[in-house]
Write an enzyme that holds these catalytic residues in place. Structure first.
Site, PDB file in Angstrom:
ATOM      1  N   HIS A  70       2.407 -38.516   9.539  1.00  0.00           N
ATOM      2  CA  HIS A  70       2.653 -38.994  10.902  1.00  0.00           C
ATOM      3  C   HIS A  70       3.998 -38.502  11.404  1.00  0.00           C
ATOM      4  CE1 HIS A  70       5.412 -42.303   9.659  1.00  0.00           C
ATOM      5  NE2 HIS A  70       4.608 -42.432   8.619  1.00  0.00           N
ATOM      6  N   ASP A  72       5.587 -39.964  14.132  1.00  0.00           N
ATOM      7  CA  ASP A  72       6.391 -41.022  14.740  1.00  0.00           C
ATOM      8  C   ASP A  72       7.262 -41.703  13.696  1.00  0.00           C
ATOM      9  OD1 ASP A  72       4.036 -42.095  13.565  1.00  0.00           O
ATOM     10  OD2 ASP A  72       4.283 -43.964  14.670  1.00  0.00           O
ATOM     11  N   ASP A 102      10.227 -41.316   5.619  1.00  0.00           N
ATOM     12  CA  ASP A 102       9.023 -41.870   6.245  1.00  0.00           C
ATOM     13  C   ASP A 102       8.830 -41.319   7.651  1.00  0.00           C
ATOM     14  OD1 ASP A 102       6.861 -43.472   6.817  1.00  0.00           O
ATOM     15  OD2 ASP A 102       8.036 -45.265   7.197  1.00  0.00           O
ATOM     16  N   GLU A 136       1.366 -43.883  13.659  1.00  0.00           N
ATOM     17  CA  GLU A 136       1.139 -44.590  12.397  1.00  0.00           C
ATOM     18  C   GLU A 136       2.001 -45.827  12.284  1.00  0.00           C
ATOM     19  OE1 GLU A 136       1.609 -45.715   8.164  1.00  0.00           O
ATOM     20  OE2 GLU A 136       3.160 -45.068   9.597  1.00  0.00           O
ATOM     21  N   GLU A 137       3.185 -45.800  12.894  1.00  0.00           N
ATOM     22  CA  GLU A 137       4.107 -46.915  12.761  1.00  0.00           C
ATOM     23  C   GLU A 137       3.721 -48.119  13.617  1.00  0.00           C
ATOM     24  OE1 GLU A 137       6.062 -47.177  10.493  1.00  0.00           O
ATOM     25  OE2 GLU A 137       6.852 -45.244   9.884  1.00  0.00           O
TER      26      GLU A 137
END
Length: 420
Positions: A70, A72, A102, A136-137
């Site tokens: 991801h 984001d 991340d 995704e977050e």
């Protein structure tokens, strides 16, 4: 060709805070790198700026492997960081910034691997589908969920997937343990609402919803969820015991965790369900009892324990609190043991003879949940060799996020062994 550290640094400099700035500029950067290497990207938006990139690389087998990540990131307050969170600065052998762990570092490893193979004219052993996703977050509504519903055809032929939160090194004496995720806890994000009778704050309350909700949250926050060991977690504990030579009493796992050191820390979020109150809102004036009060709770449950989790939750909240799901997703799991897990392990050991791969269950959630709905088995495999002083899990959503350049380069070598 750009190095993996340079790609990671470039990606970090795009502020893709969610909620906030959207992923479009980072997605265009990824698409350009792929196109320049002769890999045709498909770029689509689920909403203005919410952009995903998918590309397919032909291999020797049409049984395709999905590698997803991801673009984001969660918010970061620059005043709390030593270096600006969107600087992407490379200092003392580390790439600094929000997303280093991340998960722009992992996206950079994926890109550096496939671009390097393309430059050398190497063909992967199986078809590859690369997905660089939005959102995704949050819930994935603008990213993986949209991709699997509106662009299902892009994932045809995919049987397995790899992504974040696995295959990072954990020191264990003369060895290094690499936990490979074979599942993750289910997600139950909830909004809780208590209704009552509005009135003057100076008068005895007839039915104060703030008090009702606070009492319910107190019961929830103080509840000690029972230990529930699922088969993958049991296998993980047994592997740790074998590697360390220290037997672990499965009947008192929680008491055993402290003596296992960094390896024990892996178990904290894996042995029980959890429900953490995270947001609270009520009222508009100090002398007014409001008619409603609301809260949000981050709930997580172990694979196979959804019914038990929800039943306990309702008992704790009581009949006067109404819950509704903001996001409810099952707990996916992948086969273990399996030939593919053996392949992943072999790629690690080939680059690090001290590697001891073990199964792992992620305490949080990833986009693997969306792809599981397509029948794709997802494994957490983002190979990264860390120095002992770096708290990998602590940097997820933490401040001063950073990743070693040498660790990223290690990941590229491992991925190349897996794919080539």
């Amino acid at each position: 060709m750009k190095s993996v550290a340079e790609i990671c640094s470039d990606l970090i400099r795009f502020d893709t805070t969610n909620p906030g700035s959207a992923e479009r500029p980072a997605a265009e950067y990824v698409a350009t790198l792929l196109a320049d290497a002769g890999i045709e990207p498909v770029v689509f938006e689920s909403a203005p700026g919410r952009t995903t990139v998918v590309a397919r690389v032909d291999g020797d087998s049409s049984d395709a492997l999905l590698i997803h990540g991801h673009l984001d990131v969660v918010p970061a307050d620059p005043s709390e960081w030593r270096l600006h969170p969107f600087s992407g600065e490379i200092e003392d052998g580390l790439v600094h910034g929000r997303g280093a762990v991340d998960m722009k570092g992992t996206c950079a490893m994926t890109l550096a691997t496939v671009l390097g193979m393309a430059a050398r004219g190497e063909r992967p052993r199986r078809d590859l589908v690369l997905a660089f996703l939005a959102d995704e977050e949050a819930t994935g509504d603008y990213g993986s969920r949209y991709a699997v519903t509106e662009h299902r055809e892009l994932f045809d032929g995919v049987s397995q997937a790899i992504s974040e939160s696995g295959a990072f090194s954990v020191p264990a004496g003369d060895a290094r343990v690499y936990p490979i995720a074979v599942g993750e806890r289910g997600t139950a994000w909830m909004k809780l609402t208590a209704h009552g009778v509005a009135g003057h704050g100076s008068m005895p309350a007839v039915d104060n919803p703030v008090a009702t909700l606070v009492h319910a949250l107190s019961r929830l926050a103080s509840h000690e969820w029972p230990v529930r060991l699922t088969p993958p977690v049991t296998a993980m504990i047994e592997a740790i015991a074998e590697i360390t030579g220290q037997p672990v009493d499965l009947d008192r796992v929680e008491a055993e965790i402290p003596r296992l050191g960094p390896l024990g820390a892996l178990l904290h979020g894996l042995i029980r369900n959890s429900a953490n109150p995270t947001m609270l809102e009520a009222g508009y004036k100090v002398n007014v009892v409001p008619s409603t009060a609301t809260a949000h709770v981050d709930g997580r449950y172990m694979p196979g324990l959804r019914a038990e989790f929800l039943q306990t939750l309702d008992e704790l909240l009581g009949p006067k609190v109404v819950r509704e799901f903001v996001n409810l997703e099952d707990a996916p799991s992948a086969p273990y043991p399996s030939p593919f897990f053996t392949e992943l392990s072999a790629a690690l050991v080939a680059e690090d003879p001290a590697a001891r791969p073990i199964p792992y269950v992620m305490s949080g959630g990833t986009d693997a949940k969306s792809f599981a709905g397509l029948g794709i088995d997802g494994y957490g495999f983002a190979p990264l060799m860390l120095t002992p002083d770096l708290d990998y899990n602590g940097m997820f959503h933490g401040k001063d996020e950073r990743v070693p350049v040498a660790g990223l380069e290690f990941g590229v070598r491992v991925l190349t062994r897996l794919l080539a």
